[in-house]
Design a protein around this motif. Sequence first.
Motif, short mmCIF file in Angstrom:
data_model
loop_
_atom_site.label_atom_id
_atom_site.label_comp_id
_atom_site.label_asym_id
_atom_site.label_seq_id
_atom_site.Cartn_x
_atom_site.Cartn_y
_atom_site.Cartn_z
N TYR A 1 -0.36 2.52 -15.69
CA TYR A 1 -1.24 1.75 -14.82
C TYR A 1 -2.14 2.73 -14.07
CZ TYR A 1 -2.68 -2.12 -11.77
OH TYR A 1 -3.40 -3.08 -11.12
N ILE A 2 -3.39 2.38 -13.95
CA ILE A 2 -4.35 3.27 -13.27
C ILE A 2 -4.93 2.54 -12.06
CG2 ILE A 2 -6.53 4.52 -13.46
CD1 ILE A 2 -5.95 4.97 -16.40
N LEU A 3 -4.82 3.19 -10.91
CA LEU A 3 -5.49 2.71 -9.70
C LEU A 3 -6.82 3.44 -9.62
CD1 LEU A 3 -2.48 2.69 -7.21
CD2 LEU A 3 -3.56 0.72 -8.29
N GLU A 4 -7.89 2.70 -9.72
CA GLU A 4 -9.21 3.30 -9.82
C GLU A 4 -9.65 3.93 -8.50
OE1 GLU A 4 -10.67 3.63 -12.57
OE2 GLU A 4 -9.69 2.17 -13.88
N GLU A 5 -10.51 4.93 -8.64
CA GLU A 5 -11.13 5.52 -7.45
C GLU A 5 -11.97 4.48 -6.73
OE1 GLU A 5 -14.42 9.03 -6.41
OE2 GLU A 5 -13.65 8.79 -8.45
N GLY A 6 -11.93 4.50 -5.42
CA GLY A 6 -12.73 3.55 -4.67
C GLY A 6 -12.28 3.42 -3.23
N THR A 7 -12.76 2.38 -2.59
CA THR A 7 -12.45 2.12 -1.19
C THR A 7 -11.26 1.18 -1.10
OG1 THR A 7 -14.78 2.35 -0.60
CG2 THR A 7 -13.36 1.25 1.00
N TYR A 8 -10.29 1.55 -0.30
CA TYR A 8 -9.07 0.76 -0.16
C TYR A 8 -8.88 0.33 1.30
CZ TYR A 8 -7.51 1.79 -4.91
OH TYR A 8 -7.41 1.85 -6.28
N ILE B 1 -2.49 -6.03 -4.93
CA ILE B 1 -1.99 -5.43 -3.70
C ILE B 1 -0.86 -4.46 -4.06
CG2 ILE B 1 -0.70 -5.90 -1.56
CD1 ILE B 1 -2.31 -8.46 -1.28
N ILE B 2 -0.93 -3.27 -3.49
CA ILE B 2 0.03 -2.22 -3.78
C ILE B 2 0.82 -1.93 -2.51
CG2 ILE B 2 0.33 0.13 -4.67
CD1 ILE B 2 -3.09 -0.78 -4.95
N VAL B 3 2.13 -1.87 -2.64
CA VAL B 3 2.98 -1.44 -1.55
C VAL B 3 3.49 -0.05 -1.91
CG1 VAL B 3 5.08 -1.85 -0.22
CG2 VAL B 3 3.63 -3.78 -0.91
N VAL B 4 3.18 0.92 -1.06
CA VAL B 4 3.55 2.31 -1.33
C VAL B 4 4.67 2.71 -0.39
CG1 VAL B 4 2.73 4.68 -1.51
CG2 VAL B 4 1.16 2.79 -2.00
N GLU B 5 5.82 3.05 -0.97
CA GLU B 5 6.95 3.49 -0.16
C GLU B 5 6.85 5.00 0.07
OE1 GLU B 5 11.62 4.37 -0.89
OE2 GLU B 5 10.92 2.39 -1.55
N LYS B 6 6.95 5.39 1.34
CA LYS B 6 6.91 6.80 1.73
C LYS B 6 8.25 7.14 2.36
CE LYS B 6 1.90 6.61 2.46
NZ LYS B 6 1.50 7.63 1.49
N SER B 7 9.27 7.20 1.51
CA SER B 7 10.64 7.33 2.02
C SER B 7 10.86 8.63 2.79
CB SER B 7 11.63 7.23 0.87
OG SER B 7 11.36 8.20 -0.12
N VAL C 1 -5.11 -2.35 -0.88
CA VAL C 1 -5.81 -3.11 -1.90
C VAL C 1 -7.23 -2.55 -2.01
CG1 VAL C 1 -6.68 -4.92 -0.33
CG2 VAL C 1 -6.34 -5.43 -2.76
N GLN C 2 -7.71 -2.40 -3.23
CA GLN C 2 -9.07 -1.90 -3.42
C GLN C 2 -10.06 -3.01 -3.13
OE1 GLN C 2 -10.07 -0.55 -7.36
NE2 GLN C 2 -11.91 0.53 -6.69
N ILE C 3 -11.15 -2.65 -2.43
CA ILE C 3 -12.17 -3.65 -2.08
C ILE C 3 -13.53 -3.18 -2.57
CG2 ILE C 3 -10.90 -4.45 -0.05
CD1 ILE C 3 -12.93 -2.80 1.64
N SER C 4 -14.46 -4.10 -2.58
CA SER C 4 -15.83 -3.79 -2.99
C SER C 4 -16.47 -2.85 -1.98
CB SER C 4 -16.64 -5.08 -3.10
OG SER C 4 -18.01 -4.80 -3.25
N ASP C 5 -17.20 -1.84 -2.46
CA ASP C 5 -17.87 -0.90 -1.56
C ASP C 5 -18.92 -1.57 -0.69
OD1 ASP C 5 -16.40 1.26 -2.33
OD2 ASP C 5 -17.81 1.94 -3.87
N SER C 6 -19.49 -2.66 -1.16
CA SER C 6 -20.52 -3.35 -0.36
C SER C 6 -19.93 -3.89 0.93
CB SER C 6 -21.14 -4.49 -1.17
OG SER C 6 -20.15 -5.45 -1.51
#
Length: 264
Positions: A185-192, A227-233, A249-254
């Motif tokens: 799975y690839i999470l694309e570069e962008g604004t989150y 939507i991604i939940v990232v665990e930082k244990s 979650v990635q959002i539109s740059d606009s």
Amino acid sequence: MKKHITISQLAQLMNVSVHQLRYFEEKGILYPLYTDENQYRMYGLHEIYQLSHILMLRKLNIPVGQIEECMTSYTADDYNQLLEHSLQKVQDEIANLKLLEQFIHKVLKEHHTLTQQNNEYRLKLQGTRHLKLWFALESDQELTARNLFEQRPAPPQLFENDLHYLSDSGQVKLYYETTSGTADYILEEGTYLYKHFSATEDAEIEHQVQQLEHYATQHQYECLSKIIVVEKSYLSIFDSNELQYEIQVQISDSRRTLHESTIL
């Protein structure tokens, strides 16, 4: 002028203890040149060089019991192999220390960021992340110690890395970042859009997901990813009672240009 020195003087010269020198003598690898009339052990230049040889071998982690063999039977090729082997071990240790240094920097940076967030939604530019699937749980199945055990081998340094949870087709899939091999799975570069939070129960995590969905809708963000939940244990070292997470979650740059001044 005396040419020889006593055991205490030899110890001072070579920065070792008298006890250590007597231990080397007991093990048959370093003898005094002679014992004088006052029963003082006396050492000459040859013994100084012999001791330096012994200390170098000890620095290379050669056991004392093996030093006599080294000094009496090793050839130049044997010493060359010994040094090459020791060099590889040192290089491996340096590499591991560099990884530890990077990890410590990461934890300190993440904790500093966490203390500045105040549980607010924020925006950030995120680079491309390549994720490898570890395993999946059914949506009604909770993560347990048995799950982790049965899914071994775990990724290297599992709990020193960010673990990514994504809901997909009625399952919760657990991913970890990878820099080699094929990504699942690839999470694309962008604004989150993201927020830090802490939790102890799955229901708290689900509540955070619902809150993010509501916030994105309320502020008219166009969501471009799951939507991604990232665990930082690793951040739980600062509070062992809760696990630390980041929801993204990635959002539109606009939409970023329009809203970032009120969020950041």
